[in-house]
Write an enzyme that holds these catalytic residues in place. Structure first.
Site, PDB file in Angstrom:
ATOM      1  CG  ASP A 131      -8.030  -0.272  10.728  1.00 39.29           C
ATOM      2  OD1 ASP A 131      -8.525   0.590  11.366  1.00 39.29           O
ATOM      3  OD2 ASP A 131      -8.340  -1.162  10.255  1.00 39.29           O
ATOM      4  N   GLY A 141       0.853  -1.378   0.087  1.00 33.71           N
ATOM      5  CA  GLY A 141      -0.108  -0.098   0.096  1.00 33.71           C
ATOM      6  C   GLY A 141       0.899   1.409  -0.064  1.00 33.71           C
ATOM      7  CG  PHE A 161     -12.415  -0.401   3.213  1.00 30.80           C
ATOM      8  CD1 PHE A 161     -11.608  -0.910   3.781  1.00 30.80           C
ATOM      9  CD2 PHE A 161     -12.761  -0.585   1.655  1.00 30.80           C
ATOM     10  CE1 PHE A 161     -10.641  -1.664   3.017  1.00 30.80           C
ATOM     11  CE2 PHE A 161     -11.819  -1.344   0.958  1.00 30.80           C
ATOM     12  CZ  PHE A 161     -10.875  -2.009   1.769  1.00 30.80           C
ATOM     13  NE  ARG A 193      -2.389  -3.101  -4.054  1.00 31.16           N
ATOM     14  CZ  ARG A 193      -2.438  -3.373  -2.983  1.00 31.16           C
ATOM     15  NH1 ARG A 193      -2.338  -2.483  -1.824  1.00 31.16           N
ATOM     16  NH2 ARG A 193      -2.598  -4.599  -2.379  1.00 31.16           N
TER      17      ARG A 193
HETATM   18  P1  5GP Z   1      -3.411  -2.219  11.104  1.00 32.59           P
HETATM   19  O1  5GP Z   1      -4.617  -2.636  11.476  1.00 32.59           O
HETATM   20  O2  5GP Z   1      -2.489  -3.156  11.485  1.00 32.59           O
HETATM   21  O3  5GP Z   1      -3.019  -0.959  11.707  1.00 32.59           O
HETATM   22  O4  5GP Z   1      -3.647  -2.120   9.595  1.00 32.59           O
HETATM   23  C1  5GP Z   1      -3.312  -3.198   8.638  1.00 32.59           C
HETATM   24  C2  5GP Z   1      -3.435  -3.137   7.220  1.00 32.59           C
HETATM   25  O5  5GP Z   1      -4.974  -2.949   7.086  1.00 32.59           O
HETATM   26  C3  5GP Z   1      -3.036  -1.885   6.808  1.00 32.59           C
HETATM   27  O6  5GP Z   1      -1.744  -1.533   6.393  1.00 32.59           O
HETATM   28  C4  5GP Z   1      -3.847  -1.823   5.420  1.00 32.59           C
HETATM   29  O7  5GP Z   1      -3.340  -2.643   4.355  1.00 32.59           O
HETATM   30  C5  5GP Z   1      -5.122  -2.380   6.011  1.00 32.59           C
HETATM   31  N1  5GP Z   1      -6.102  -1.373   6.033  1.00 32.59           N
HETATM   32  C6  5GP Z   1      -6.559  -0.982   7.183  1.00 32.59           C
HETATM   33  N2  5GP Z   1      -7.739   0.241   6.905  1.00 32.59           N
HETATM   34  C7  5GP Z   1      -7.993   0.085   5.743  1.00 32.59           C
HETATM   35  C8  5GP Z   1      -8.653   1.005   4.868  1.00 32.59           C
HETATM   36  O8  5GP Z   1      -9.338   1.562   4.973  1.00 32.59           O
HETATM   37  N3  5GP Z   1      -8.556   0.465   3.482  1.00 32.59           N
HETATM   38  C9  5GP Z   1      -7.515  -0.425   2.866  1.00 32.59           C
HETATM   39  N4  5GP Z   1      -7.607  -0.547   1.611  1.00 32.59           N
HETATM   40  N5  5GP Z   1      -6.825  -1.019   3.659  1.00 32.59           N
HETATM   41  C10 5GP Z   1      -6.884  -0.934   5.113  1.00 32.59           C
HETATM   42 MG    MG Z   2      -0.341  -1.571   4.910  1.00 32.22          MG
END
Ligand code: 5GP
Ligand code: MG
Length: 194
Positions: free
Chosen positions: A119, A60, A168, A181
């Protein structure tokens, strides 16, 4: 509007359809680029006279990194890691594994992790543990997007592009089941979406 179309279409009104779901324009490309120039300026001031290594988290972060470093008038090294966090297409589970490690030696280096979005914060927690084992001289986190209301662990984010609600988003590197992307701006799933 044909919501069943699987391919990417751009109906009127600043929306896109990806994998059959309608997303609305949330942060336009000019706003993103203005913020990136500010972040680049802050990083250049903080790392003046140093040679930091940017570690981009794949997949990403690739567009954000590419635009960021082209706004920076300083020497820097680029490296990549890839982590996988499992969950369904729109929710992260917090279970993180390493799929690709950095290629260079980062011990004794000023490391800046470049993330697309934070997130739950589990990825940041995982990366912190991984990188700290290699004894960097310093470690900072840069993320384009942060969802503070979803962040469950105590993470220290040094540079944040935009704080966003816990919904999201796609585009500008972020995908929905590997699509979207390449959208040049950030799009969000409306509140009534699943
Ligand atoms: P974490 O929950 O570990 O902070 O985030 C994990 C991964 O979840 C992020 O790096 C990303 O790849 C994916 N992610 C979290 N929120 C979103 C979102 O709103 N959109 C997208 N496309 N990916 C997300
Ligand atoms: Mg990511």
């Amino acid at each position: 509007m044909d919501r069943n179309k699987d391919n990417l279409v751009s109906p009127p009104g600043n929306t896109v359809v990806v994998n059959g779901e309608v997303f609305e324009l949330f942060i336009d490309r000019e706003t993103i680029h203005r913020r990136i120039r500010e972040l680049a300026g802050a990083i250049m001031a903080d790392y003046s006279g140093r040679f930091p290594v940017f570690v981009c988290v794949l997949k990403g972060g690739f567009i954000f990194l590419a635009d960021l470093v082209r706004e920076m008038d300083m020497d820097c090294e680029i490296d990549f890691i890839r982590i996988a966090s499992y969950g369904d297409a729109k929710q992260s589970s917090g279970l993180v594994t390493l799929e690709k490690d950095v290629s260079g030696d980062i011990s004794g280096r000023h490391v800046i992790i470049v993330e697309d979005i934070v997130d739950t914060g589990r990825s940041v927690e995982f990366i912190t543990e991984l990188i700290m084992k290699r004894n960097p001289l310093s470690l900072k986190f840069l993320t384009l997007l942060h969802k503070p209301e979803s962040t469950e662990v105590d993470v220290r984010l040094d540079y944040v592009g935009f704080k966003i609600p816990s919904r999201f988003v796609i585009g500008y590197g972020l995908d929905y089941a590997q699509k979207g992307r390449n959208l040049p701006a950030i799009y969000i799933l409306p509140r009534n979406g699943t």
